[in-house]
Design an enzyme around this catalytic site. Structure first.
Site, PDB file in Angstrom:
ATOM      1  N   GLU A  49      -4.545  -7.054  -5.212  1.00  0.00           N
ATOM      2  CA  GLU A  49      -3.145  -6.668  -5.342  1.00  0.00           C
ATOM      3  C   GLU A  49      -2.298  -7.926  -5.210  1.00  0.00           C
ATOM      4  O   GLU A  49      -2.351  -8.605  -4.180  1.00  0.00           O
ATOM      5  CB  GLU A  49      -2.720  -5.701  -4.232  1.00  0.00           C
ATOM      6  CG  GLU A  49      -3.372  -4.349  -4.237  1.00  0.00           C
ATOM      7  CD  GLU A  49      -2.859  -3.490  -3.077  1.00  0.00           C
ATOM      8  OE1 GLU A  49      -1.828  -3.866  -2.456  1.00  0.00           O
ATOM      9  OE2 GLU A  49      -3.497  -2.484  -2.770  1.00  0.00           O
ATOM     10  N   ASP A  60       7.851  -2.899   4.153  1.00  0.00           N
ATOM     11  CA  ASP A  60       6.899  -3.879   4.671  1.00  0.00           C
ATOM     12  C   ASP A  60       7.242  -4.277   6.095  1.00  0.00           C
ATOM     13  O   ASP A  60       8.413  -4.343   6.488  1.00  0.00           O
ATOM     14  CB  ASP A  60       6.894  -5.130   3.787  1.00  0.00           C
ATOM     15  CG  ASP A  60       6.307  -4.861   2.411  1.00  0.00           C
ATOM     16  OD1 ASP A  60       5.219  -4.263   2.372  1.00  0.00           O
ATOM     17  OD2 ASP A  60       6.931  -5.224   1.411  1.00  0.00           O
TER      18      ASP A  60
END
Length: 265
Positions: A49, A60
């Site tokens: 990824e 995040d």
């Protein structure tokens, strides 16, 4: 059959989970991120990824936020992401981009899909795009032969799981915790139940992410999921390293430990 389909066909034949590794493009520089991704692959990562750095990464945790800030400060842009994807895909490893959706919209959805496919990318993970709002991406991804990886959470209803599974391709990303990304001392107790609920509505591969930081935790997840997804722990290898070479070596070592975990599940 896409390259991701081929990967899961192979790992299922080998009776193991796939290992998925995440790293933001351009962190800490474009060249180092490419070297670190190659180290991940050398260590045993099956699917990469590549993160598109963003100035407001609300989903995040602090580790990936810090990496994104460093990448942006170094001048990382979308074109650099495609360069990193191309370098990763050139190894023969399926490679996807993980990005917030508004960055794709601003770039141009079809343009983004076209350039991702031209770089050898296999698809895209869109953590903040739900399938019922993804018609434009669905059309562009199909036109360019890209997989659509959507997220589900422990809070997702059964109807939402079924709808997301139907729209997804490649694999489904099951977030193991309610919260932002980051390493954790224990794997989520919610993850096995979420995967079991998905198994009731689809036979597509399911990857579990958020919180995995070592081979022992990878082994736990590999016992019930098709893929183990690791991000913050890999990023932390580079953040904590005294120099580039040490960081890349730490990435390779962690990937090997994680791969041992999925092999022994």
């Amino acid at each position: 059959m896409t390259s991701i389909d081929d990967l899961f066909e192979r790992t299922r034949a080998e009776n193991r989970a796939a290992l998925v590794g995440y790293l933001p493009a351009g962190f800490p520089t474009k060249e180092t991120s490419i070297a670190a991704i190659r180290a991940m692959i050398d260590g045993g990562v099956d699917l990469v990824e590549v993160g598109l750095p963003y100035s407001d990464p609300v989903m995040d945790g602090p580790t990936i936020q810090a990496a994104a800030e460093i990448a942006l400060a170094a001048g990382s842009r979308t074109a650099d992401v495609f360069d990193v994807v191309a370098a990763s895909a050139a190894t023969g490893t399926p490679t996807v981009v993980m990005t917030y959706w508004n960055l794709v919209e601003r770039y141009g959805v079809d343009r983004f899909a076209d350039e991702l496919a031209a770089a050898g990318g296999a698809g895209m993970i869109t953590p903040d795009l739900i399938p019922d709002e993804g018609a434009e991406w669905d059309a562009a991804s199909r036109a360019h032969g890209l997989d659509r990886v959507y997220l589900v959470a422990p809070s997702s209803t059964d109807a939402r799981l079924a709808m997301t599974a139907e729209a997804a391709s490649g694999f489904i990303y099951a977030t193991a915790v309610m919260g932002v990304t980051g390493q954790r001392q224990q794997t989520s107790s919610l993850a096995p139940a979420l995967v079991a609920r998905l198994r009731e509505v689809t036979d597509k591969p399911v990857g579990v992410g958020l919180g995995v930081s070592n081979g022992a935790q990878a082994r736990e997840i590999a016992a019930y999921a098709d893929a183990v997804i690791v991000g913050s722990a890999i990023v932390r290898c580079l953040l904590d390293a005294p120099d580039e070479a040490s960081g890349i070596a730490a990435v390779r070592e962690l990937a090997a430990d994680l791969r041992d975990g999925v092999e022994r599940a």
